[in-house]
Design a protein around this motif. Structure first.
Motif, mmCIF file in Angstrom:
data_model
loop_
_atom_site.group_PDB
_atom_site.id
_atom_site.type_symbol
_atom_site.label_atom_id
_atom_site.label_comp_id
_atom_site.label_asym_id
_atom_site.label_seq_id
_atom_site.Cartn_x
_atom_site.Cartn_y
_atom_site.Cartn_z
ATOM 1 N N ALA A 16 -5.951 5.755 55.279
ATOM 2 C CA ALA A 16 -4.955 4.794 56.029
ATOM 3 C C ALA A 16 -4.721 3.478 55.592
ATOM 4 O O ALA A 16 -5.991 3.004 55.196
ATOM 5 N N GLU A 17 -3.791 2.914 55.438
ATOM 6 C CA GLU A 17 -3.520 1.584 55.171
ATOM 7 C C GLU A 17 -2.642 0.918 56.125
ATOM 8 O O GLU A 17 -1.831 1.314 56.740
ATOM 9 N N PHE A 18 -3.368 -0.290 56.832
ATOM 10 C CA PHE A 18 -2.786 -1.247 57.933
ATOM 11 C C PHE A 18 -2.011 -2.258 57.172
ATOM 12 O O PHE A 18 -2.816 -3.144 56.358
ATOM 13 N N GLN B 99 -10.523 10.422 60.902
ATOM 14 C CA GLN B 99 -9.501 10.228 59.964
ATOM 15 C C GLN B 99 -8.180 10.760 60.588
ATOM 16 O O GLN B 99 -7.136 9.850 60.089
ATOM 17 N N ASP B 100 -8.018 11.846 61.184
ATOM 18 C CA ASP B 100 -6.660 11.910 61.620
ATOM 19 C C ASP B 100 -6.045 11.015 62.697
ATOM 20 O O ASP B 100 -5.020 10.515 62.711
ATOM 21 N N ASP B 101 -7.044 10.393 63.519
ATOM 22 C CA ASP B 101 -6.750 9.098 64.470
ATOM 23 C C ASP B 101 -6.064 8.102 63.588
ATOM 24 O O ASP B 101 -4.923 7.372 63.805
ATOM 25 N N MET B 102 -6.800 7.551 62.692
ATOM 26 C CA MET B 102 -6.395 6.648 61.683
ATOM 27 C C MET B 102 -5.195 6.602 61.005
ATOM 28 O O MET B 102 -4.224 5.776 61.071
ATOM 29 N N ARG B 103 -4.868 7.986 60.716
ATOM 30 C CA ARG B 103 -3.693 8.278 59.921
ATOM 31 C C ARG B 103 -2.433 8.205 60.791
ATOM 32 O O ARG B 103 -1.429 7.654 60.674
ATOM 33 N N ALA B 104 -2.575 8.724 62.150
ATOM 34 C CA ALA B 104 -1.949 8.719 63.085
ATOM 35 C C ALA B 104 -1.207 7.141 63.653
ATOM 36 O O ALA B 104 -0.103 6.904 63.668
ATOM 37 N N ILE B 105 -2.288 6.506 63.336
ATOM 38 C CA ILE B 105 -1.974 4.927 63.972
ATOM 39 C C ILE B 105 -1.421 4.226 62.985
ATOM 40 O O ILE B 105 -0.352 3.501 63.197
ATOM 41 N N ALA B 106 -1.679 4.603 61.619
ATOM 42 C CA ALA B 106 -0.770 3.813 60.566
ATOM 43 C C ALA B 106 0.451 4.361 60.312
ATOM 44 O O ALA B 106 1.230 3.725 60.017
ATOM 45 N N ALA B 107 0.500 5.587 60.652
ATOM 46 C CA ALA B 107 2.109 6.271 60.485
ATOM 47 C C ALA B 107 3.138 5.900 61.508
ATOM 48 O O ALA B 107 4.283 6.068 61.365
ATOM 49 N N ALA C 87 0.677 1.020 64.898
ATOM 50 C CA ALA C 87 -0.350 0.093 63.818
ATOM 51 C C ALA C 87 -0.116 -1.345 64.281
ATOM 52 O O ALA C 87 -0.958 -2.026 64.193
ATOM 53 N N ARG C 88 1.016 -1.531 64.854
ATOM 54 C CA ARG C 88 1.230 -3.034 65.220
ATOM 55 C C ARG C 88 0.284 -3.270 66.460
ATOM 56 O O ARG C 88 -0.213 -4.689 66.477
ATOM 57 N N ALA C 89 0.133 -2.492 67.416
ATOM 58 C CA ALA C 89 -0.841 -2.680 68.489
ATOM 59 C C ALA C 89 -2.105 -2.963 68.005
ATOM 60 O O ALA C 89 -3.186 -3.602 68.193
#
Length: 423
Positions: free
Chosen positions: A96-98, A377-385, A390-392
């Motif tokens: 994921a990229e933020f 990994q799934d959590d980070m992908r979901a947040i970034a998407a 992602a903003r929070a």
């Protein structure tokens, strides 16, 4: 030096404020006091500012605070603006990229500024040397601390022998082995990680070898996680040193080359600019205040470097403390509510944000259970998407959330009103 309008008022009393510790937190505190027109004496054990390659990230909330003492322009002249960072897996690559630019409407600094902390120290040191209301006592050791009716008195052993410095207030920013904290008898509860961390700096451009690598990268791996980031003068890699390896073994050049080649292979050896091995702790002082003495930075809380918030939260401590002290000395504010608010708020931030987030970040990188690793990994992908998630997320990691929630140096009465709204 720029004067912070939020701190200006009438001339202070005769006694200076003493700042113990000449690292980035102590230097920031001294500079903020000078900007408020408060005389300051800074006591530092080393003969000159120390070069220290450890911390190098300045977050948005910190840059906004440093702007009030007129130093951010110079920092940007020498630093590297990094708007994104990556969460990676050593086996699976990019997860994921933020993008901090999601915060463009919330801050003037929607990015991380990469700049080794020693440069901020040098900038502030140069400025303070030219200030008539600042006295820099380098090569001086605090050997005693006592209170009197007008504040605190430090016993200091320096180049000219032992003497006393009478201060209205003291800010102890003298690191994890704080003499000030020890003199106060304040406990430093927490734990030490079984592994140490190694930090290595190289002049090799890792993006030429790994084109999809970001400028800031958290790389999960159950055997050897990595933290890889770019600074203006080098690429830096942080990795764990197993408990069974001695510091000498961890510094072995052949081992170091094998580790670097394991990140990205190249025909030649990696040139190494700097290499350090150090212990890592999660500890918080039982109190950040005793009488007229406040603890700040690593003297008050130390944590894993994963997340880049230790230096930043220490600077927030310094700005909060100096705003309160300036109000007391310049505007006649009641000392007890001001100093109690510092203790309560800064300790809360250290526990709820700094300790909690850095521990979570470190655990995520070194997780060994494959099911849990995949869930992370799934959590980070979901947040970034999800732009809102992602903003929070980046509002929290950039410390904008904690500053909005608690403020920096907010007067006690206003602080209570704001906290009541959040309840």
């Amino acid at each position: 030096m720029t004067r912070d309008p939020a701190l200006l008022s009438d001339p202070p009393g005769e006694r200076p404020v003493a700042v113990v510790g000449g690292g980035p937190v102590g230097m920031t505190a001294a500079a903020a006091l000078v900007c408020a027109g408060v005389p300051v004496v800074l006591v530092e054990l080393n003969d000159e500012p120390r070069p220290d390659w450890r911390a190098s990230t300045f977050h948005a909330a910190t840059l906004e605070l440093l702007e009030t003492i007129g130093i951010t322009g110079q920092m940007h002249d020498e630093g590297l603006v990094v708007p994104t960072y990556q969460f990676r897996d050593r086996r699976d690559g990019l997860v994921a990229e933020f993008d901090f630019r999601l915060l463009s409407d919330a801050t003037r600094y929607p990015y991380r500024l990469q700049l080794n902390q020693q440069h901020l120290v040098r900038m502030l040191y140069d400025r303070l040397r030219a200030e008539p209301t600042a006295r820099l006592e380098f090569g001086s050791r605090v050997t005693g601390l006592r209170f009197d009716d007008a504040g605190a008195v430090l016993t200091v052993h320096g180049p000219d022998g032992e003497r006393e410095i009478a201060a209205s207030y003291v800010i102890g920013a003298d690191g994890p082995r704080s003499t000030v904290r020890g003199a106060l008898g304040v406990e430093f509860d927490g734990f030490t990680y079984p592994e140490r961390f190694a930090i290595t700096s190289t002049s090799v451009d890792l993006q030429e070898l790994l084109p999809d690598l970001g400028h800031v990268n958290y790389v999960a791996d159950p055997e050897q996680w990595l933290f890889i980031l770019r600074t203006p003068e080098s690429w830096r890699v942080v990795w764990p040193v197993p408990a069974e390896l001695s510091d000498e073994q961890a510094r072995d050049p052949e081992l170091l080359q094998r580790q670097l080649q394991g990140i990205a292979s190249r025909a030649e050896d990696y040139p190494v600019i700097d290499h350090q091995v150090y212990g890592v702790h999660q500890r918080v002082a039982s109190s950040f205040r005793a009488g007229p003495v406040l603890l700040a930075g690593d003297a008050a809380h130390i944590n894993s470097p994963i997340g880049g918030v230790g230096l930043n939260s220490g600077i927030h401590d310094a700005m909060d403390a100096t705003r309160r002290i300036a109000r007391i000395l310049r505007e006649g504010a009641d000392p007890e509510p001001e100093l109690d608010a510092y203790d309560r708020i800064r300790r809360t931030v250290a526990v709820e944000y700094v300790q909690a987030d850095t521990q979570r970040n470190t655990d995520r990188l070194r997780e060994r259970d494959e099911t849990v690793r995949r869930r992370h990994q799934d959590d980070m992908r979901a947040i970034a998407a999800d732009p809102e998630q992602a903003r929070a997320y980046i509002r929290r990691v950039s410390l904008l959330e904690s500053v909005q929630r608690f403020g920096i140096g907010t007067p006690p009465a206003e602080l209570e009103l704001e906290l009541e709204k959040l309840r």
